[in-house]
Design an enzyme around this catalytic site. Structure first.
Site, PDB file in Angstrom:
ATOM      1  N   SER A  56      32.388  -5.917  45.188  1.00 56.72           N
ATOM      2  CA  SER A  56      31.256  -6.609  44.572  1.00 56.72           C
ATOM      3  C   SER A  56      31.762  -7.680  43.596  1.00 56.72           C
ATOM      4  O   SER A  56      32.475  -8.592  43.996  1.00 56.72           O
ATOM      5  CB  SER A  56      30.334  -5.595  43.897  1.00 56.72           C
ATOM      6  OG  SER A  56      29.120  -6.193  43.493  1.00 56.72           O
TER       7      SER A  56
ATOM      8  N   GLU B 215      24.425  -5.009  54.400  1.00 54.91           N
ATOM      9  CA  GLU B 215      24.356  -5.599  53.056  1.00 54.91           C
ATOM     10  C   GLU B 215      23.501  -6.855  53.051  1.00 54.91           C
ATOM     11  O   GLU B 215      23.552  -7.649  53.988  1.00 54.91           O
ATOM     12  CB  GLU B 215      25.755  -5.964  52.577  1.00 54.91           C
ATOM     13  CG  GLU B 215      26.670  -4.787  52.353  1.00 54.91           C
ATOM     14  CD  GLU B 215      27.923  -5.195  51.603  1.00 54.91           C
ATOM     15  OE1 GLU B 215      27.805  -5.555  50.414  1.00 54.91           O
ATOM     16  OE2 GLU B 215      29.012  -5.147  52.197  1.00 54.91           O
TER      17      GLU B 215
ATOM     18  N   HIS C 163      25.606  -2.080  50.357  1.00 60.49           N
ATOM     19  CA  HIS C 163      26.496  -2.558  49.301  1.00 60.49           C
ATOM     20  C   HIS C 163      27.164  -1.414  48.529  1.00 60.49           C
ATOM     21  O   HIS C 163      28.386  -1.402  48.369  1.00 60.49           O
ATOM     22  CB  HIS C 163      25.716  -3.453  48.344  1.00 60.49           C
ATOM     23  CG  HIS C 163      26.601  -4.222  47.406  1.00 60.49           C
ATOM     24  ND1 HIS C 163      27.380  -5.270  47.821  1.00 60.49           N
ATOM     25  CD2 HIS C 163      26.820  -4.090  46.062  1.00 60.49           C
ATOM     26  CE1 HIS C 163      28.055  -5.757  46.784  1.00 60.49           C
ATOM     27  NE2 HIS C 163      27.726  -5.058  45.703  1.00 60.49           N
TER      28      HIS C 163
END
Length: 287
Positions: A171, A229, A270
């Site tokens: 991330s 995602e 995610h």
């Protein structure tokens, strides 16, 4: 258990894990016996605003040939490890030393500190994160701390000068990995960026001039993304919503001297990509 089955089992387990933002860190590997021995070191940022805790995981045997994996979001990375994985890695051809760079907090994720540390500087003046409105832009300060303070302390404890070092992040951490690769490719031998926040500030990762900055260095990049995602936190996930990743991939693959590989993770969103990508990276690194 075969390698394919072993990875598939972990991916299934990860797909069910969606931690709350204020989740406490729980790292069973720090309580259980395994083939890895963990110790810690602590230090502060230059301005005293951020407080770091680093977990150093040593396999049974360590030498200059042992690869060293620097793991961002160290609290979450430690929580993603388990004894079965560590024992598996210890019997691989190249068991990696693990350096989980986290924060002195009981939380799994220290959001304010990581937001500052993992985001590049954009423009002049005070900088706020576009998603959370907390201070951002400290990526280069953090990379200085990582390479000039944390790494020498790690090497001193290991009593080696490792020949191969990897930086992994997820991330915002993935964004930092790409920033490190494109601005200081000499810093590490291998880079592993999982679910990088390419949407941040409308895209700040630039590959212009990277070939010249490589000089004699020949780093590798492992770019990873789950196919469930979204393109950004403010958008719902859509099939094949990976345009930014594809554009970056094409740009990086054109850089002479850089080896790039892309790995998709079917069905993963995610959050679950953090443990899945970490395990995958360590499995690949230990071959």
């Amino acid at each position: 258990m075969g390698r394919a089955c072993w990875l598939a089992l972990f991916f299934v387990q990860c797909a069910c894990a969606q931690p709350a933002p204020d989740q406490l860190m729980d790292a069973p590997v720090l309580r259980e016996a395994s083939d890895y021995q963990f110790s810690t070191l602590e230090l502060d940022s230059a301005d005293g605003a951020r407080h770091y805790r680093v977990w150093l995981g040593r396999p049974l045997k360590v030498s200059a040939a042992s690869p060293v994996a620097y793991l961002l979001d160290g609290n979450a990375a430690m929580a993603a490890l388990d004894t079965e994985l560590l024992n598996h890695l210890s019997h691989r051809p190249a068991p990696p030393v693990l350096v989980a760079v986290g924060y002195a907090t009981p939380l799994r994720i220290e959001r304010n500190a990581r937001t500052f540390d993992y985001t590049p500087r954009v423009g002049e003046g005070a900088q706020r994160d576009p998603l959370t409105d907390v201070p951002s832009g400290g990526a280069d300060q953090f990379l200085d701390l990582l390479t000039e303070q944390i790494r020498p302390l790690v090497n001193q404890r290991l009593e080696i000068q490792p020949r191969r070092q990897l930086l992994w992040g997820h991330s915002y951490g993935g964004l930092l990995v790409l920033h490190a690769l494109t601005t200081r490719p000499q810093a590490f031998d291998d880079y592993a960026a999982a679910s990088p926040s390419l949407w941040w500030n409308n895209g700040v990762i630039q590959t212009d001039g990277l070939a010249q900055r490589l000089r004699a260095k020949r780093p590798t990049l492992l770019l990873m993304r789950g196919d469930a995602e979204p393109a950004s936190p403010t958008r719902a996930a859509k099939p094949q919503d990976d345009g930014a990743v594809k554009r970056l991939l094409a740009s990086l693959q054109s850089v002479e001297g850089l080896t790039v590989r892309y790995q998709a993770f079917p069905g993963l969103g995610h959050g679950p990509m953090l443990p899945a990508s970490l395990r995958y990276t360590l499995e690949q690194m230990s071959q």
